[in-house]
Design a protein around this motif. Structure first.
Motif, PDB file in Angstrom:
ATOM      1  N   ASP A 675       0.836  -1.202   0.000  1.00  0.00           N
ATOM      2  CA  ASP A 675       0.000   0.000   0.000  1.00  0.00           C
ATOM      3  C   ASP A 675       0.874   1.258   0.000  1.00  0.00           C
ATOM      4  N   ARG A 676       0.340   2.328  -0.621  1.00  0.00           N
ATOM      5  CA  ARG A 676       1.053   3.598  -0.661  1.00  0.00           C
ATOM      6  C   ARG A 676       0.065   4.704  -0.993  1.00  0.00           C
ATOM      7  N   TYR A 677       0.535   5.941  -0.940  1.00  0.00           N
ATOM      8  CA  TYR A 677      -0.311   7.095  -1.249  1.00  0.00           C
ATOM      9  C   TYR A 677       0.328   7.912  -2.366  1.00  0.00           C
ATOM     10  N   ALA A 678      -0.526   8.599  -3.141  1.00  0.00           N
ATOM     11  CA  ALA A 678      -0.057   9.400  -4.263  1.00  0.00           C
ATOM     12  C   ALA A 678       0.014  10.881  -3.931  1.00  0.00           C
ATOM     13  N   SER A 679      -0.231  11.240  -2.677  1.00  0.00           N
ATOM     14  CA  SER A 679      -0.145  12.631  -2.244  1.00  0.00           C
ATOM     15  C   SER A 679       0.192  12.636  -0.764  1.00  0.00           C
ATOM     16  N   LEU A 680       0.901  13.662  -0.318  1.00  0.00           N
ATOM     17  CA  LEU A 680       1.372  13.696   1.061  1.00  0.00           C
ATOM     18  C   LEU A 680       0.252  13.785   2.084  1.00  0.00           C
ATOM     19  N   ASP A 681      -0.938  14.218   1.688  1.00  0.00           N
ATOM     20  CA  ASP A 681      -2.007  14.285   2.677  1.00  0.00           C
ATOM     21  C   ASP A 681      -2.565  12.904   3.019  1.00  0.00           C
ATOM     22  N   VAL A 688      -3.315   4.108  -2.924  1.00  0.00           N
ATOM     23  CA  VAL A 688      -2.975   3.125  -3.953  1.00  0.00           C
ATOM     24  C   VAL A 688      -2.767   1.785  -3.245  1.00  0.00           C
ATOM     25  N   PRO A 689      -3.689   0.844  -3.389  1.00  0.00           N
ATOM     26  CA  PRO A 689      -3.594  -0.416  -2.631  1.00  0.00           C
ATOM     27  C   PRO A 689      -2.469  -1.305  -3.143  1.00  0.00           C
ATOM     28  N   GLY A 690      -1.971  -2.159  -2.272  1.00  0.00           N
ATOM     29  CA  GLY A 690      -0.954  -3.119  -2.650  1.00  0.00           C
ATOM     30  C   GLY A 690      -1.476  -4.129  -3.658  1.00  0.00           C
ATOM     31  N   SER A 691      -0.548  -4.712  -4.414  1.00  0.00           N
ATOM     32  CA  SER A 691      -0.960  -5.673  -5.434  1.00  0.00           C
ATOM     33  C   SER A 691       0.158  -6.683  -5.680  1.00  0.00           C
ATOM     34  N   PHE A 692      -0.250  -7.891  -6.005  1.00  0.00           N
ATOM     35  CA  PHE A 692       0.651  -8.995  -6.309  1.00  0.00           C
ATOM     36  C   PHE A 692       0.398  -9.415  -7.751  1.00  0.00           C
ATOM     37  N   VAL A 693       1.452  -9.383  -8.571  1.00  0.00           N
ATOM     38  CA  VAL A 693       1.340  -9.748  -9.982  1.00  0.00           C
ATOM     39  C   VAL A 693       2.358 -10.839 -10.278  1.00  0.00           C
ATOM     40  N   HIS A 694       1.915 -11.879 -10.972  1.00  0.00           N
ATOM     41  CA  HIS A 694       2.874 -12.915 -11.344  1.00  0.00           C
ATOM     42  C   HIS A 694       2.752 -13.254 -12.822  1.00  0.00           C
ATOM     43  N   ALA A 711       6.897 -18.056 -25.439  1.00  0.00           N
ATOM     44  CA  ALA A 711       5.524 -17.635 -25.163  1.00  0.00           C
ATOM     45  C   ALA A 711       5.470 -17.146 -23.723  1.00  0.00           C
ATOM     46  N   PHE A 712       4.640 -16.146 -23.467  1.00  0.00           N
ATOM     47  CA  PHE A 712       4.577 -15.592 -22.117  1.00  0.00           C
ATOM     48  C   PHE A 712       3.152 -15.192 -21.778  1.00  0.00           C
ATOM     49  N   VAL A 713       2.895 -15.125 -20.484  1.00  0.00           N
ATOM     50  CA  VAL A 713       1.668 -14.531 -19.955  1.00  0.00           C
ATOM     51  C   VAL A 713       2.093 -13.617 -18.812  1.00  0.00           C
ATOM     52  N   ASP A 714       1.818 -12.331 -18.927  1.00  0.00           N
ATOM     53  CA  ASP A 714       2.067 -11.373 -17.860  1.00  0.00           C
ATOM     54  C   ASP A 714       0.773 -11.094 -17.115  1.00  0.00           C
ATOM     55  N   ASN A 715       0.894 -10.867 -15.808  1.00  0.00           N
ATOM     56  CA  ASN A 715      -0.270 -10.604 -14.968  1.00  0.00           C
ATOM     57  C   ASN A 715      -1.290 -11.739 -15.118  1.00  0.00           C
ATOM     58  N   ILE A 716      -0.840 -12.934 -14.772  1.00  0.00           N
ATOM     59  CA  ILE A 716      -1.641 -14.149 -14.976  1.00  0.00           C
ATOM     60  C   ILE A 716      -3.026 -14.036 -14.343  1.00  0.00           C
ATOM     61  N   SER A 717      -3.106 -13.461 -13.151  1.00  0.00           N
ATOM     62  CA  SER A 717      -4.380 -13.377 -12.430  1.00  0.00           C
ATOM     63  C   SER A 717      -5.216 -12.180 -12.846  1.00  0.00           C
ATOM     64  N   ASP A 718      -4.752 -11.417 -13.837  1.00  0.00           N
ATOM     65  CA  ASP A 718      -5.476 -10.238 -14.339  1.00  0.00           C
ATOM     66  C   ASP A 718      -5.811  -9.270 -13.200  1.00  0.00           C
ATOM     67  N   VAL A 719      -4.802  -8.944 -12.407  1.00  0.00           N
ATOM     68  CA  VAL A 719      -4.964  -8.040 -11.268  1.00  0.00           C
ATOM     69  C   VAL A 719      -5.116  -6.611 -11.763  1.00  0.00           C
ATOM     70  N   ASP A 720      -6.044  -5.880 -11.178  1.00  0.00           N
ATOM     71  CA  ASP A 720      -6.196  -4.453 -11.474  1.00  0.00           C
ATOM     72  C   ASP A 720      -5.178  -3.683 -10.629  1.00  0.00           C
ATOM     73  N   ARG A 721      -3.980  -3.511 -11.174  1.00  0.00           N
ATOM     74  CA  ARG A 721      -2.913  -2.833 -10.431  1.00  0.00           C
ATOM     75  C   ARG A 721      -3.034  -1.326 -10.603  1.00  0.00           C
ATOM     76  N   ARG A 722      -3.324  -0.656  -9.508  1.00  0.00           N
ATOM     77  CA  ARG A 722      -3.448   0.799  -9.520  1.00  0.00           C
ATOM     78  C   ARG A 722      -2.059   1.425  -9.441  1.00  0.00           C
ATOM     79  N   ASN A 723      -1.806   2.417 -10.290  1.00  0.00           N
ATOM     80  CA  ASN A 723      -0.512   3.101 -10.303  1.00  0.00           C
ATOM     81  C   ASN A 723      -0.520   4.405  -9.521  1.00  0.00           C
ATOM     82  N   SER A 738      -5.328   5.744 -12.089  1.00  0.00           N
ATOM     83  CA  SER A 738      -4.700   5.156 -13.270  1.00  0.00           C
ATOM     84  C   SER A 738      -4.296   3.726 -12.952  1.00  0.00           C
ATOM     85  N   TYR A 739      -4.193   2.908 -13.998  1.00  0.00           N
ATOM     86  CA  TYR A 739      -3.932   1.479 -13.810  1.00  0.00           C
ATOM     87  C   TYR A 739      -2.861   0.984 -14.779  1.00  0.00           C
ATOM     88  N   ALA A 740      -2.197  -0.090 -14.361  1.00  0.00           N
ATOM     89  CA  ALA A 740      -1.254  -0.781 -15.238  1.00  0.00           C
ATOM     90  C   ALA A 740      -2.025  -1.672 -16.207  1.00  0.00           C
TER      91      ALA A 740
END
Length: 753
Positions: A675-681, A688-694, A711-723, A738-740
């Protein structure tokens, strides 16, 4: 931390420890990587700096296709765009960041490409092609690099011309009709001249789906680039290398957010999600200012206007001259870079054409570095000394408009036109002395004169009386000059001139050939700057902000274990900041101001290879950050830093098998960002919630043909990763995110020759 990363960390760590017991019977050694972190070639494990270094082949195997993907291989490092596209990608190292996306700002963590500083954050998101390696240096690098490196840096180094003819061709097809083509040819032109030329092409449909009847999908990808190099032996001791690169992202659909309706909770006074049965804005229960509430649960699906676009273009030329003698090397690096971009986004993320935000930049920079490195006759002393000059000039603009309010009492449209120049003059030196067989001391010092000037004017193109509490139609003679921060109006306030002193003192202890222990104290600085005025809310006295200073203390070790089949790197640090340049966003206004604070934490990296068929890596970073006296909805209080996750973890495991005439490699990798924040307040709207991507990758290599099929698959679990996240409650009744990228798959073919 959630259970998923904890279980993954435990399993991977256990696997590495179990594997170590069997390593003694093997002869496999980990690949040794040569770095230039101290402006000369050294083994990465002999340098007393927390460094993550990866070769181009390692990055390719790990799925690092663009600069933003380095979080996959480097714990404690982020390179996220504030938008879901490529706008303003700011490098974050150990929670140190400059998240203001205004085009005039520079990061405290610099990006270098082939020894050249990259001034614009909007140029920092770029495809990686034909790369020799990347070096990520944590902690202040103010002695040998200097410019905007008070938190660390990332150095991307291209493959150079070769003595023998070689090359490759690469083709990839993936989800959303993505096509990537790449190739290079390198070799001798004559007995004294060598050349290399590389090109890359990318094209992909938009992955953010628009459900409006006439809506266009956004977040397309379009890119092409070419890089040419000539290396010539001008004499027995003098080598010249000319690099010319041209990269372009043609105009394409981009710029959008996912909106969540929010309001100020009447009990706490703080931002909170708006309940579906509460009519906070007189537009219906659960709706924002425009009477809208997003019905789509998928983060990459919505209803939005077709106004978003992005384009950029960069041309850079670098001439490197290197003279080498017996005990002395003299290097000159001259660079000219021209960069420009334009960007427009649908900043409300909804179907009503309520808010449009645009910005752009035309930037030119010239830099010249001259340095010398020498060794004493007894080889106990190594010294480096040099001079550096940087000149940046840019014309930029930032605009806001509310099309749906045009012609009303609340009509609003403005543009901030900015002309900014920056110059930097520096002299630096570093001494490394071998006190004894096992102890080495280093001392470095850099003086920088930092100059900056600005001419910033904000014009209203449309403005209704309602914005001043009145009613009626617009009565102004437009365009209306409302904000004028220029030499004619504010005099000397429009110029900043600062003397900066940075340096480092370090002790290295090598009890044996496989162990390095280091301890250091560093002083880093970043020069002062100017805020931009995005919507007329900025006062003249809020425009300048001061320089920041950090005293950084660090200790660590680098150990080769199990007959050099396991590499363990551990570091811990404490940063004491004075006047940290912290970022806050509220009501469409970016504000950088100075705060005191502290950061502390550490990293652990393990790389292991028990034999030719197995490779394992694990990176863990812990961070605690505190900045003091931050204005918030709850009053002035201490807060976490921006984009400062407590934990980041990354890992990779690969196994190869002999199958038929070739080898089959199976690979799995992951990364976790806390978890993290995008502004000091640090409020709900900027969370911005934590996320696990494999990710997974399978490849088959035919050595006789030097051919790889993958061949590859990125973000196998189709996680909505917030940036990133923005608090737009005061201006739109929502928070936007915004999202990855979503899940992505592809197949590729690479032929080496």
């Amino acid at each position: 931390m959630t259970n998923t990363p904890l279980l993954t960390l435990t399993a991977l760590s256990a696997g590495i420890l179990v594997a170590q017991g069997a390593f003694a019977q093997q002869s496999r050694l980990l690949e040794e990587i040569t770095v230039t972190a101290q402006k000369r070639e050294q083994n990465v494990n002999d340098v007393g700096i927390s460094i993550t270094a990866r070769t181009g082949d390692q990055l390719h195997a790990a799925g690092v296709r663009e600069s933003k993907d380095i979080l996959r291989v480097a714990p404690g490092v982020l390179l996220d765009s504030v938008s879901s596209g490529s706008l303003a990608s700011n490098l974050t190292i150990r929670g140190i960041a400059q998240s203001d996306f205004s085009p005039t700002q520079e990061s405290p963590n610099s990006i270098y490409i082939d020894d050249v500083y990259l001034a614009s954050s909007s140029a920092a998101a770029f495809p990686i092609y034909d790369l020799e390696r990347v070096e990520i240096l944590r902690g202040p690098q103010g002695t040998l690099f200097g410019r905007a490196s008070s938190g660390g840096l990332a150095h991307f180094i291209s493959k150079g011309p070769t003595e023998e003819f070689e090359g490759y061709a690469f083709a990839e097809y993936g989800r959303f009709n993505s096509i990537n083509l790449e190739g290079a040819i390198s070799g001798p032109i004559s007995d004294k001249v060598r050349g290399r030329i590389t090109g890359r092409f990318e094209d992909a449909d938009g992955w953010w789906k628009n459900k409006l009847p006439e809506g266009k999908d956004t977040m397309e990808n379009k890119f092409y680039g070419v890089r040419g190099q000539l290396e010539a032996d001008l004499s027995e001791n003098l080598v010249a290398n000319l690099i010319i690169t041209y990269d372009k992202k043609p105009e394409h659909e981009s710029g959008n957010y996912k909106g969540i309706v929010a309001y100020l909770d009447p009990v706490t006074g703080a931002p909170a999600p708006l309940p579906a049965d509460v009519d906070a804005y007189g537009t219906g229960p659960g709706n924002d200012f425009n009477g809208y509430r997003d019905p789509f649960p998928n983060a990459q699906t919505g209803e939005f206007n077709n106004i978003g676009l992005f384009r950029n273009e960069k041309m850079t030329g670098t001439l490197k001259l290197e003279w080498s003698g017996d005990d002395l090397t003299v290097t000159s690096i001259s660079n000219y870079t021209d960069f420009e971009f334009d960007y427009v986004e649908d900043c409300d993320g909804g179907p009503v054409n309520y808010c449009a935000y645009g910005l752009g930049q035309e930037l030119e920079q010239y830099s010249q570095e001259l340095r010398a490195t020498g060794t004493s006759a007894d080889e106990k002393l190594v010294w480096t000394a040099g001079l550096y000059y940087l000149n940046i000039s840019q014309d930029s603009y930032i605009s806001f408009e509310y099309p749906s309010l045009s012609g009303s009492d609340f009509a609003f449209s403005d543009i901030n036109i900015i002309d900014q120049g920056a110059k930097s003059y520096a002299a630096f030196g570093q001494l490394e002395y071998q006190i004894s067989e096992k102890v080495r001391a280093s001392f470095g010092l850099r003086y920088t004169k930092d100059e900056r000037d600005i001419d910033s004017k904000l014009y209203y193109l449309e403005l209704g009386n309602g914005y001043f509490g009145g009613t009626g139609t617009t009565v102004y003679d437009l365009p209306l000059l409302d904000y004028d921060f220029s030499p004619e109006t504010v005099g000397a306030l429009s110029s900043l001139d600062k003397d900066l002193w940075t340096g480092k003192l370090q002790l290295d202890y090598t009890p044996d050939d496989n162990t390095l222990i280091f301890i250091s104290a560093s002083r880093g600085q970043k020069g002062p700057g100017f805020n931009t005025n995005s919507n007329g809310a900025l006062g003249l006295n809020e425009t300048p902000y001061g320089s920041e200073t950090v005293w950084a203390y660090e200790a660590g070790t680098k150990m080769a274990l199990a007959e050099r089949m396991v590499q363990l790197n551990v570091s811990g640090y404490y940063y004491d900041y004075n006047n940290f340049q912290g970022y806050t966003f509220a009501a469409f206004q970016n504000i950088v101001a100075n705060y005191d604070g502290e950061f502390y934490g550490g990293e652990l990296e393990i790389n292991a290879s028990p034999d030719d068929s197995i490779y394992l890596s694990l990176g863990i970073s812990y961070l605690h950050s505190t900045l003091k006296g931050i204005p918030t909805y709850s009053g002035v209080q201490d807060q976490d830093g921006v984009l400062a996750p407590k934990w980041t973890i990354n890992g990779l495991a690969s196994k190869s098998f002999d199958v038929g005439p070739g080898s089959l490699t199976l690979q799995w990798s992951f990364d976790y960002i806390d978890d993290r924040y995008a502004s000091l307040d640090n409020n709900f709207a900027t969370f911005v919630p934590g996320s696990f991507v494999h990710n997974a990758r399978v490849s088959y290599f035919l050595p006789d043909q030097d051919l790889e099929i993958s061949a590859f698959v990125d973000n196998i679990s189709d996680v909505d990763r917030r940036n990133f996240a923005f608090d737009l409650i005061a201006s739109g009744g929502n928070a936007v995110y915004s999202y990855a990228k979503p899940r992505w798959w592809g197949v590729s073919l690479r032929k080496n020759f």
